[in-house]
Design a protein around this motif. Structure first.
Motif, mmCIF file in Angstrom:
data_model
loop_
_atom_site.group_PDB
_atom_site.id
_atom_site.type_symbol
_atom_site.label_atom_id
_atom_site.label_comp_id
_atom_site.label_asym_id
_atom_site.label_seq_id
_atom_site.Cartn_x
_atom_site.Cartn_y
_atom_site.Cartn_z
ATOM 1 N N ASP A 155 -1.893 -1.506 8.545
ATOM 2 C CA ASP A 155 -2.021 -2.742 7.777
ATOM 3 C C ASP A 155 -2.395 -2.477 6.323
ATOM 4 O OD1 ASP A 155 -4.483 -1.827 8.741
ATOM 5 O OD2 ASP A 155 -5.394 -3.812 8.706
ATOM 6 N N VAL A 156 -3.125 -1.402 6.097
ATOM 7 C CA VAL A 156 -3.428 -1.012 4.718
ATOM 8 C C VAL A 156 -2.127 -0.591 4.031
ATOM 9 C CG1 VAL A 156 -4.665 0.694 3.312
ATOM 10 C CG2 VAL A 156 -5.800 -0.381 5.281
ATOM 11 N N SER A 157 -1.220 0.011 4.791
ATOM 12 C CA SER A 157 0.073 0.432 4.254
ATOM 13 C C SER A 157 0.979 -0.761 3.972
ATOM 14 C CB SER A 157 0.727 1.385 5.254
ATOM 15 O OG SER A 157 1.990 1.808 4.833
ATOM 16 N N GLY A 161 0.807 -1.209 0.000
ATOM 17 C CA GLY A 161 0.000 0.000 0.000
ATOM 18 C C GLY A 161 0.846 1.266 0.000
ATOM 19 N N ALA A 162 1.896 1.269 0.821
ATOM 20 C CA ALA A 162 2.743 2.452 0.914
ATOM 21 C C ALA A 162 3.403 2.752 -0.425
ATOM 22 C CB ALA A 162 3.801 2.242 1.997
ATOM 23 N N GLN A 163 3.860 1.689 -1.093
ATOM 24 C CA GLN A 163 4.509 1.914 -2.394
ATOM 25 C C GLN A 163 3.517 2.454 -3.416
ATOM 26 O OE1 GLN A 163 5.975 -2.095 -2.530
ATOM 27 N NE2 GLN A 163 8.064 -1.500 -1.930
ATOM 28 N N SER A 164 2.293 1.913 -3.407
ATOM 29 C CA SER A 164 1.303 2.402 -4.374
ATOM 30 C C SER A 164 0.931 3.851 -4.072
ATOM 31 C CB SER A 164 0.055 1.514 -4.363
ATOM 32 O OG SER A 164 -0.711 1.712 -3.183
ATOM 33 N N ASN A 170 -2.040 15.633 3.393
ATOM 34 C CA ASN A 170 -1.564 14.965 4.606
ATOM 35 C C ASN A 170 -1.717 13.463 4.467
ATOM 36 O OD1 ASN A 170 -1.143 17.339 6.182
ATOM 37 N ND2 ASN A 170 -3.344 17.468 6.535
ATOM 38 N N VAL A 171 -0.676 12.745 4.804
ATOM 39 C CA VAL A 171 -0.790 11.302 5.010
ATOM 40 C C VAL A 171 -0.625 11.092 6.514
ATOM 41 C CG1 VAL A 171 0.151 9.024 4.515
ATOM 42 C CG2 VAL A 171 0.151 10.801 2.735
ATOM 43 N N ALA A 172 -1.735 10.775 7.167
ATOM 44 C CA ALA A 172 -1.698 10.572 8.621
ATOM 45 C C ALA A 172 -1.801 9.082 8.884
ATOM 46 C CB ALA A 172 -2.847 11.323 9.289
ATOM 47 N N GLY A 173 -0.720 8.507 9.365
ATOM 48 C CA GLY A 173 -0.742 7.094 9.694
ATOM 49 C C GLY A 173 -1.688 6.819 10.853
ATOM 50 N N ASP A 174 -2.227 5.626 10.872
ATOM 51 C CA ASP A 174 -3.100 5.239 11.972
ATOM 52 C C ASP A 174 -2.770 3.788 12.343
ATOM 53 O OD1 ASP A 174 -5.006 5.517 13.924
ATOM 54 O OD2 ASP A 174 -6.727 5.448 12.576
ATOM 55 N N HIS A 175 -3.299 3.361 13.482
ATOM 56 C CA HIS A 175 -3.126 1.969 13.870
ATOM 57 C C HIS A 175 -3.713 1.052 12.800
ATOM 58 C CE1 HIS A 175 -1.394 2.432 17.763
ATOM 59 N NE2 HIS A 175 -2.417 3.108 18.281
ATOM 60 N N ALA A 176 -3.219 -0.168 12.738
ATOM 61 C CA ALA A 176 -3.797 -1.183 11.865
ATOM 62 C C ALA A 176 -5.298 -1.312 12.173
ATOM 63 C CB ALA A 176 -3.090 -2.513 12.079
ATOM 64 N N GLU A 203 -10.396 7.912 4.918
ATOM 65 C CA GLU A 203 -9.588 6.834 5.475
ATOM 66 C C GLU A 203 -9.479 5.734 4.435
ATOM 67 O OE1 GLU A 203 -11.071 5.272 9.135
ATOM 68 O OE2 GLU A 203 -9.474 3.780 9.296
ATOM 69 N N SER A 204 -8.286 5.262 4.162
ATOM 70 C CA SER A 204 -8.099 4.143 3.236
ATOM 71 C C SER A 204 -8.477 2.853 3.953
ATOM 72 C CB SER A 204 -6.643 4.057 2.771
ATOM 73 O OG SER A 204 -6.464 4.731 1.560
ATOM 74 N N HIS A 205 -9.436 2.129 3.385
ATOM 75 C CA HIS A 205 -9.932 0.932 4.063
ATOM 76 C C HIS A 205 -9.247 -0.349 3.606
ATOM 77 C CE1 HIS A 205 -12.914 3.035 6.330
ATOM 78 N NE2 HIS A 205 -13.383 3.611 5.241
ATOM 79 N N SER A 206 -8.658 -0.335 2.428
ATOM 80 C CA SER A 206 -7.952 -1.545 1.979
ATOM 81 C C SER A 206 -6.796 -1.151 1.080
ATOM 82 C CB SER A 206 -8.908 -2.471 1.225
ATOM 83 O OG SER A 206 -9.040 -2.041 -0.109
ATOM 84 N N THR A 207 -5.816 -2.039 1.036
ATOM 85 C CA THR A 207 -4.616 -1.759 0.247
ATOM 86 C C THR A 207 -4.979 -1.502 -1.210
ATOM 87 O OG1 THR A 207 -3.368 -3.146 1.755
ATOM 88 C CG2 THR A 207 -2.378 -2.717 -0.393
#
Lengths: 517, 517
Positions: A161-163, A3-6, A95-101, A128-132
């Motif tokens: 986890d999406v990341s 996810g992070a790479q995409s 903004n890319v705000a990381g969150d818990h898995a 919020e991104s819900h899936s990779t």
């Protein structure tokens, strides 16, 4: 790709190739993915207010957003004040705000917080991104949303986890929407106001504060005799020799009231009808003179410059704008004062400079001293949340490595985001910071009187005083890797400012200036 | 009296007589009113994260809330990260967040923002004062809400006109609610678990981490053979010679899993069932061993210590707690290491100290080195939002002027709220700050590996590196008025630490320590 790479690939494909970052554990896959996308530059800030302010300054100069990388709700919270300023500047920020898995959130771990409430407070775009598999599309949507006229803060919340999940895909950029065209007949209607013979003022903001808009407004005022003003805190104002000089509306309601007195019509383009920055007992918030009519030529999400140019063609056909002649103050001498430090800057401002102006009271006399200096940009404190100046200078310098950046910075405000200096050093940015060190929240001393507060005893005064101990900004800067000097006379400031310009990379001058008031 | 005066008088009558403040224009009447209520002490912080963290540290030691004074939504935003930590610590805090005058809000002036959303994200108590006549009652309600067991962040939003208006009245304090009694039969049921013969661990937190709770738990473990642990990040932990030494549950899931391995029953009092701080690919978030049962003896808003004492009387009648003997490490010598700096602190910790511990990776070996030192309190990073240590030390020192405060502070985290040092100097607080300067976000280097991130290339590594340039915290501290030195050997650290203890007031030691990992 994960996810992070995409995400990073999608950002880069959309032209977002700088990420100001202050990551934590939940962002480690994003951090690791940076090395897999060579076009993306990561710039470390040591506090999130530096990161978000830098993204603001970057986009004001680059004309496109930077990304930020923030650590969960508290990281976004630390970045909130400068995101507020970006919101008021209509700056595109992603903004890319990381969150818990996603599966971890229900455990209410210590860093769990209401990140959606914090992000939502910015009244921009939040997803919020819900899936990779969704991350690429979400990132493309975030960039487009940030650039949707007039520009806004877009926040993409990225669960860990999406990341780290597999199955991400890069998504092609979504072309941003164009500004709306101004409604037919609007220009003619406003032209009629200008021809009415009654006193008129034109108030411009947003994109109108750059060359094309300024030239159009100058033609209009030259042809019609209307007054013209620039909004009090423009995001980016082009100034200097060869450009029209248009006065800014004053910060103090008293000033603005004086500037607008006697007008019967206020034409507004690219900004809102003027209001008082704060409320004061017994004073009006609306700064439009009683009985005057407000005419909106172009809202901020409209083609503001196009509308002004059409208006100029309508009322000022064949009339040329009035351009500022080159002139600089003489270099002053003697102990630094609120009057002479601005003359030093006016006398020595380099070609093509970018000024990040958070001088507050110390800078009241700056605009006149620099009006005829070589052409330059001024980035101002758009949202009133202090601590913007050094981060905005950071981002501007990243956006324009070939331009000298001058951060003119009040002492009290500098402390909110002082670690921006470290990033100046880390990235070897060509930023010359001049601290206006008057050992006070001088603006609050003035405001304490203005609000009509009854007493002004020792406890009240202590809260507005930055002496006991006095700060030594040269030492603070050196501690963060920025070469620094201290100036107490105009001659010292001139010599140190020249030396800073002669050598690439960051410098700081701690200019000890008495309070204006 | 005006609204501000009634607010301050009500706070003082309820025992809230310290206000950590970073005011702006909308708070000027509050500032002016300070001089009309002599009992209220105003303490200036130069950034809101300092203000809110100080209020947290103050209440952890004083056992009652301090007030904060914050400037509108952006000011509350800047204070959010340390309010998050206070929320996780269940610390009572009374925020006074100024807002625009009620009649001014509709004008959407530059500093207007969604302050209710920001305040609401803290999931505590929020109220906006709608009229001057209400302010006293609202303030009394805020104090009571903050102290309602187990304690929370209460935010009172104070519009400027409500503050400056006439007709305020001071309102008498509302007695805070007492903690709930533990349900009848609960103690006996848990006693049966301890008598079952199966492996049991007791996990305590909150108020159980002070002497009475620790003694009760020690009696229980001595009598039954159960293991006992303290929650990973207690708000206030009493330790040292003469008190039971109980191990803290590890930060790393691997550690905690090892500590809890083999248990069949986990008895929880004053904290929650343990979960992993972050999620990691393929690892469980719930740290309770599979098949083990969790028994909650006392929730945080219950009488946790009373329940533990009743349980001890039930299973350990006549059994005495095991008390830590006085012992200190030998003073080490040679270049500073992650191993020997903690021995210096253990050897030299003064009597009755308060440690504000934000050492992160550098402090892994600290608990053992200080276990037998003179009795002291440890205040830890409860919510994981870094930048807490120096502000918490500030507040603790204001609460306990007769106790030495030792701020043990990681370098990266220090930068978020570094201007706390200025407040140490302004208030002449007896705080000795030791910066563990390893020029890295060392914890993130470890986390980058732990999350299983694939690559660790130069761009990723640069975002975790605090060198280039290295920071000189001694210069930064001197720039803020705190006398400072730099230590690179154990001998230097010992000498400088001793000297700092011998002289009242703030000191900083920049201890250059290699990363643990």
């Amino acid at each position: 790709m994960n996810g992070a790479q995409s995400l990073i690939r999608t950002l880069v494909d959309a032209g977002v190739d700088v990420c100001f970052a202050n990551p934590g554990t939940s962002e480690m896959h994003f951090v690791a993915a940076l090395d897999s996308v060579p076009e993306m530059r990561g710039v470390l800030g040591l506090f999130e207010g530096v990161v978000t302010g830098a993204a603001d300054g970057y986009a004001r100069i680059a004309g496109k957003p930077a990304a930020t990388l923030l650590h969960l709700g508290p990281g976004l919270g630390n970045g909130l004040a400068n995101l507020h300023n970006a919101r008021r500047a209509h700056t595109p920020v992603v903004n890319v705000a990381g969150d818990h898995a996603t599966h971890h959130k229900k455990y209410d771990a210590p860093l769990e917080s209401d990140i959606l409430a914090v992000a939502g407070s910015l009244q921009g775009w939040v997803r919020e991104s819900h899936s990779t598999a969704d991350v690429g599309a979400d990132a493309a949507a975030a960039v487009a949303a940030s650039m949707d006229p007039p520009g806004r803060v877009a926040t993409l919340i990225l669960p860990a986890d999406v990341s780290w999940g597999d199955g991400g895909t890069a998504v092609a950029p979504i072309p941003p929407r164009k500004p709306h065209a101004v409604a037919p007949g609007k220009v003619q209607a406003v032209a009629e106001v200008l021809r009415s013979g009654e006193p008129v003022a034109v108030l411009i903001g947003g994109p109108a504060c750059r060359e094309a808009g300024l030239r159009a407004v100058s033609r209009i005022t030259a042809a019609t005799g209307a007054k013209a003003f620039i909004e009090t805190f423009p995001a980016r104002l082009e100034r200097g020799a060869g450009l029209p000089t248009i006065e800014r509306l004053g910060y103090l309601a008293e000033q603005a009231t004086h500037q607008l007195s006697g007008i019967k019509h206020l034409i507004v383009a690219g900004t809102k009808s003027p209001v008082s920055f704060f409320a004061y007992p017994g004073k009006p918030s609306d700064l439009v003179p009683e009985g005057a009519q407000v005419h909106t030529l172009a809202e901020l999400d409209h083609d503001v410059v196009g509308a002004l140019e059409a208006l100029a063609d309508e009322v000022a056909a064949g009339v040329e704008p009035v351009l500022q002649e080159a002139r600089r103050p003489e270099l002053p001498s003697g102990p630094l004062t609120a009057q002479n430090w601005v003359e030093v800057i006016g006398a020595l401002l380099p070609e093509n400079a970018i000024i990040s102006d958070e001088t507050n009271t110390s800078g009241v006399l700056l605009p006149n001293a620099t009006a005829g200096a070589p052409r330059h940009d001024v980035l101002t404190l758009t949202g009133g949340a202090i601590g913007q100046g050094l981060p905005v200078a950071t981002g501007a310098a990243v956006a324009a490595p070939d331009r000298p950046v001058i951060a003119l910075q009040a002492d009290g405000s500098a402390l909110y985001t002082i670690s921006a200096l470290w990033t100046h050093a880390r990235e070897n940015l060509d930023v010359t910071t001049v601290i206006l060190n008057n050992s006070a929240y001088a603006i609050l001393r003035m405001e304490l009187q203005r609000v009509g507060a009854e007493s002004s005893g020792p406890k009240a005064n202590a809260l507005l005083d930055l002496s006991k101990p006095d700060m030594d900004f040269a030492k603070i800067a050196e501690g963060m890797g920025v070469p620094a000097t201290r100036a107490t006379t105009a001659e010292e400031l001139a010599e140190q400012f020249r030396a800073a310009q002669a050598e690439p990379g960051p410098h700081l001058i701690d200019a000890v200036v008495p309070p204006l008031l």
